[in-house]
Design a protein around this motif. Structure first.
Motif, mmCIF file in Angstrom:
data_model
loop_
_atom_site.group_PDB
_atom_site.id
_atom_site.type_symbol
_atom_site.label_atom_id
_atom_site.label_comp_id
_atom_site.label_asym_id
_atom_site.label_seq_id
_atom_site.Cartn_x
_atom_site.Cartn_y
_atom_site.Cartn_z
ATOM 1 N N ALA A 261 0.827 -1.205 0.000
ATOM 2 C CA ALA A 261 0.000 0.000 0.000
ATOM 3 C C ALA A 261 0.862 1.255 0.000
ATOM 4 O O ALA A 261 0.614 2.200 -0.755
ATOM 5 C CB ALA A 261 -0.923 -0.019 1.211
ATOM 6 N N LEU A 262 1.894 1.266 0.849
ATOM 7 C CA LEU A 262 2.773 2.432 0.918
ATOM 8 C C LEU A 262 3.528 2.639 -0.388
ATOM 9 O O LEU A 262 3.823 3.782 -0.777
ATOM 10 C CB LEU A 262 3.757 2.275 2.076
ATOM 11 C CG LEU A 262 3.134 2.336 3.479
ATOM 12 C CD1 LEU A 262 4.148 1.881 4.529
ATOM 13 C CD2 LEU A 262 2.627 3.736 3.790
ATOM 14 N N ALA A 263 3.828 1.563 -1.090
ATOM 15 C CA ALA A 263 4.566 1.672 -2.358
ATOM 16 C C ALA A 263 3.763 2.395 -3.431
ATOM 17 O O ALA A 263 4.343 2.945 -4.375
ATOM 18 C CB ALA A 263 4.971 0.284 -2.850
ATOM 19 N N THR A 264 2.447 2.413 -3.305
ATOM 20 C CA THR A 264 1.635 3.134 -4.286
ATOM 21 C C THR A 264 1.752 4.643 -4.145
ATOM 22 O O THR A 264 1.364 5.385 -5.044
ATOM 23 C CB THR A 264 0.149 2.758 -4.133
ATOM 24 O OG1 THR A 264 -0.349 3.259 -2.879
ATOM 25 C CG2 THR A 264 -0.059 1.243 -4.207
ATOM 26 N N ARG A 265 2.249 5.090 -2.973
ATOM 27 C CA ARG A 265 2.338 6.512 -2.642
ATOM 28 C C ARG A 265 0.974 7.196 -2.580
ATOM 29 O O ARG A 265 0.881 8.426 -2.633
ATOM 30 C CB ARG A 265 3.277 7.262 -3.595
ATOM 31 C CG ARG A 265 4.685 6.707 -3.585
ATOM 32 C CD ARG A 265 5.704 7.651 -4.160
ATOM 33 N NE ARG A 265 7.055 7.098 -4.053
ATOM 34 C CZ ARG A 265 8.162 7.818 -4.141
ATOM 35 N NH1 ARG A 265 8.088 9.117 -4.340
ATOM 36 N NH2 ARG A 265 9.347 7.250 -4.050
ATOM 37 N N ARG A 266 -0.072 6.386 -2.469
ATOM 38 C CA ARG A 266 -1.395 6.934 -2.221
ATOM 39 C C ARG A 266 -1.588 7.093 -0.720
ATOM 40 O O ARG A 266 -0.734 6.712 0.074
ATOM 41 C CB ARG A 266 -2.473 6.020 -2.816
ATOM 42 C CG ARG A 266 -2.358 5.866 -4.315
ATOM 43 C CD ARG A 266 -3.319 4.822 -4.856
ATOM 44 N NE ARG A 266 -2.765 4.211 -6.073
ATOM 45 C CZ ARG A 266 -3.111 3.031 -6.539
ATOM 46 N NH1 ARG A 266 -4.031 2.311 -5.886
ATOM 47 N NH2 ARG A 266 -2.554 2.546 -7.633
ATOM 48 N N ALA A 267 -2.730 7.637 -0.340
ATOM 49 C CA ALA A 267 -2.993 7.863 1.080
ATOM 50 C C ALA A 267 -3.204 6.526 1.801
ATOM 51 O O ALA A 267 -3.949 5.666 1.320
ATOM 52 C CB ALA A 267 -4.229 8.738 1.250
ATOM 53 N N VAL A 268 -2.525 6.368 2.942
ATOM 54 C CA VAL A 268 -2.572 5.111 3.689
ATOM 55 C C VAL A 268 -2.799 5.413 5.169
ATOM 56 O O VAL A 268 -2.227 6.367 5.712
ATOM 57 C CB VAL A 268 -1.261 4.312 3.519
ATOM 58 C CG1 VAL A 268 -1.272 3.055 4.390
ATOM 59 C CG2 VAL A 268 -1.045 3.945 2.057
ATOM 60 N N VAL A 269 -3.647 4.600 5.806
ATOM 61 C CA VAL A 269 -3.816 4.643 7.254
ATOM 62 C C VAL A 269 -3.370 3.303 7.809
ATOM 63 O O VAL A 269 -3.842 2.252 7.360
ATOM 64 C CB VAL A 269 -5.286 4.883 7.671
ATOM 65 C CG1 VAL A 269 -5.374 5.089 9.181
ATOM 66 C CG2 VAL A 269 -5.873 6.057 6.928
ATOM 67 N N LEU A 270 -2.446 3.331 8.747
ATOM 68 C CA LEU A 270 -1.976 2.116 9.399
ATOM 69 C C LEU A 270 -2.348 2.158 10.874
ATOM 70 O O LEU A 270 -2.060 3.133 11.571
ATOM 71 C CB LEU A 270 -0.455 1.969 9.261
ATOM 72 C CG LEU A 270 0.099 1.861 7.832
ATOM 73 C CD1 LEU A 270 1.610 1.682 7.878
ATOM 74 C CD2 LEU A 270 -0.555 0.723 7.060
ATOM 75 N N ASP A 271 -2.966 1.073 11.331
ATOM 76 C CA ASP A 271 -3.445 1.001 12.701
ATOM 77 C C ASP A 271 -3.194 -0.403 13.231
ATOM 78 O O ASP A 271 -2.955 -1.344 12.468
ATOM 79 C CB ASP A 271 -4.953 1.327 12.727
ATOM 80 C CG ASP A 271 -5.550 1.325 14.127
ATOM 81 O OD1 ASP A 271 -4.819 1.631 15.085
ATOM 82 O OD2 ASP A 271 -6.751 1.021 14.253
ATOM 83 N N ALA A 272 -3.249 -0.543 14.535
ATOM 84 C CA ALA A 272 -3.318 -1.843 15.209
ATOM 85 C C ALA A 272 -2.252 -2.813 14.689
ATOM 86 O O ALA A 272 -1.053 -2.541 14.799
ATOM 87 C CB ALA A 272 -4.729 -2.410 15.047
ATOM 88 N N ASP A 273 -2.693 -3.945 14.117
ATOM 89 C CA ASP A 273 -1.756 -4.995 13.704
ATOM 90 C C ASP A 273 -0.773 -4.526 12.638
ATOM 91 O O ASP A 273 0.363 -5.019 12.579
ATOM 92 C CB ASP A 273 -2.534 -6.214 13.178
ATOM 93 C CG ASP A 273 -3.348 -6.891 14.267
ATOM 94 O OD1 ASP A 273 -3.044 -6.667 15.455
ATOM 95 O OD2 ASP A 273 -4.289 -7.646 13.934
ATOM 96 N N ALA A 274 -1.183 -3.585 11.807
ATOM 97 C CA ALA A 274 -0.278 -3.078 10.768
ATOM 98 C C ALA A 274 0.834 -2.224 11.356
ATOM 99 O O ALA A 274 1.820 -1.939 10.660
ATOM 100 C CB ALA A 274 -1.055 -2.280 9.732
ATOM 101 N N LEU A 275 0.707 -1.819 12.607
ATOM 102 C CA LEU A 275 1.803 -1.158 13.311
ATOM 103 C C LEU A 275 2.633 -2.175 14.079
ATOM 104 O O LEU A 275 3.872 -2.145 14.046
ATOM 105 C CB LEU A 275 1.239 -0.097 14.270
ATOM 106 C CG LEU A 275 0.435 1.029 13.632
ATOM 107 C CD1 LEU A 275 -0.187 1.909 14.719
ATOM 108 C CD2 LEU A 275 1.297 1.863 12.707
#
Length: 499
Positions: A332-346
């Motif tokens: 997701a971050l590689a797309t350079r689009r807007a990303v929200v990371l929470d919980a397990d993704a942190l």
């Protein structure tokens, strides 16, 4: 600018504002007179006439106390005044106003509270740099033990105005009167819980003094971001309102569903929930307006993201602590689009924080609670400072959750959210917040604005519900909050919204 009304000033910045006002022709003696008079008015407005003990410190806060004592005595209130230190040691404006006091000056001690029905805490203000101890601490504790109501000047003595932390001893105030602008310590815990009702008094400092100061800290209120809120346009369509993607997990399916519903309710034109194939039937059966697309591996997730119209991606709620979650976040971050990371993704980056930070190249919001924050960042220092350092280090907007949520941007801006009720302490409420941020990002809102708006709306929705709130209630409450915001935006009024 409207947002200047909601600037939060550190004690150092407040001292600069005072000095700028003096330099602009507003004498310090007059400012102190106005401050004390404002406190006296607040006291008369809140309490009936009764004996009052005014506790004065050795600096300008104590000078304010002498003014309060004089005004209350003139209004017929029986006043006992105690000073920490000697009158002949006072300097400047404080010495001037002490000289106008015609009554006795007693030494600071619990005995001065005898017969009092109210205490004015004018011992130390927001800029206290040392612990409250000795006679001051003993007298304040005695007031608390006797159940006496306290009106604090600037901050309750012992509360650091910059951080909200307690230095030594601090006792709760029923009311706190501060001047010109609020301080961070009025909104950050534990200071927020000790201030009671907060009154911000105008004492004659012109708002123009802020023009000479590089202020970057705000109270999170609608005026801060409402002018840029992404309302639907008459000539718009669903794709113009953005397409949010929420990544779900195999086990805790409710978390991602809450996020997806919140993204849709806050206005995203389209929402897709990317579900592991094994759990796809669960998601598909539970959701109607949200599309559910199965993913089997990293390749299928990459194919999902190949559509550039999917412009905001939320990963974490219920995702699972796994290599797959880490890979999805990196994709997701590689797309350079807007990303929200929470919980397990942190949490999946707990031992790989540098990898995460290196991958952040586009708009990104991280939404950790304190435990997740500590897995990625240094937890030393106060909450506002920690959030700011984390944003600068990561390159993302960091929303550090809590009753005193702090939102910090890499460029140094920060906002403190103060409208979250205790009812939000329920499982799944953070998943709703994640979806709200993603939905606003999908509509083109800048990351800092989106995080601030979502945090405030989240609190407003919870407050509208009240006791008995569960996370499932929150998405359905968002339209009511949006209606109120739109009414205010249409009329040009932002300050009339609930806090």
């Amino acid at each position: 600018m409207v947002k200047d009304e909601h600037v939060l000033l550190t004690p150092k910045e407040m001292a600069m504002a005072d000095q700028a006002a003096v330099s602009a022709g507003h004498p310090g003696i007059v400012l102190m007179e106005n401050a004390g008079a404002a406190v006296a008015r607040a006291v008369r407005d809140r309490w009936t006439l009764r004996p009052v003990a005014v506790l004065c410190g050795p600096g300008n806060n104590g000078g304010d106390g002498f003014v309060v004592a004089r005004h209350l005595a003139a209004a017929g209130w029986p006043v006992t005044l105690a000073l920490l230190g000697r009158v002949d040691a006072l300097r400047g404006d404080a010495a001037h106003h002490a000289g106008l006091w015609q009554g006795d000056v007693l030494p600071m001690a619990p005995s001065v509270l005898e017969g009092a029905g109210l205490v004015i805490d004018a011992i130390f203000g927001a800029g206290l740099a040392r612990p409250v101890e000795g006679a001051a601490a003993a007298t304040l504790r005695a007031a608390a033990d006797r159940g006496l109501p306290v009106c604090a000047i600037d901050t309750p003595s012992g509360v650091d105005g910059g951080t909200g932390e307690v230095r030594g001893t601090a006792v709760p105030a029923a009311c706190t009167v501060t001047f010109f602008r609020k301080k961070p310590g009025h909104l950050l815990l534990p200071g927020r819980a000790l201030c009671g009702d907060l009154v911000v008094a105008d004492i004659g400092i012109p708002g123009s003094v802020l023009e000479t100061m590089a202020t970057h800290t705000y109270e999170n209120v609608p005026a801060l971001w409402l002018p840029r809120f992404p309302w639907p346009r008459l000539d718009g369509h669903k794709y113009a309102r953005g397409h949010a993607v929420v990544v779900g997990g195999e086990v805790m399916t409710g978390a991602a569903r809450l996020s997806a519903l919140a993204a849709a309710r806050v206005g995203a034109g389209l929402v897709t929930l990317a579900a592991p194939r094994a759990a796809w039937p669960v998601y598909a059966a539970a959701l109607t307006s949200v599309m559910v697309q199965p993913i089997t591996d990293d390749t299928s997730f990459a194919n999902l993201l190949s559509d550039a119209r999917k412009n905001a991606i939320a990963i974490g709620p219920g995702a699972g602590i796994s290599d797959a979650t880490r890979a999805h976040a990196q994709a997701a971050l590689a797309t350079r689009r807007a990303v929200v990371l929470d919980a397990d993704a942190l949490t999946v980056f707990a031992d790989k924080s540098a990898t995460l930070f290196h991958a952040i190249r586009g708009p990104c919001v991280l939404t950790p609670h304190e435990g997740e924050f500590g897995r990625l960042f240094d937890r030393a220092g106060d909450k506002l400072g920690r959030a700011r350092r984390a944003a600068q280090r990561s390159g993302a907007v960091v929303l550090l959750k809590g009753a005193d949520t702090v939102i910090a941007a890499p460029d140094g801006r920060a906002a403190i959210n103060g409208n979250a009720p205790p009812d939000l302490a329920t499982g799944g409420s953070g998943d709703v917040l994640t979806g709200m941020i993603a939905g606003l990002l999908a509509q083109g809102m800048e990351a800092f604005d989106a995080a601030c708006a979502a945090a405030w709306m989240h609190g407003a929705a919870a407050a509208a519900h009240g006791p008995g709130l569960i996370a499932e209630d929150l998405p359905g409450l968002i339209p009511g909050v949006l209606r109120a915001l739109k009414d205010r935006a249409s009329s040009g009024r932002t300050v009339g919204l609930p806090a």
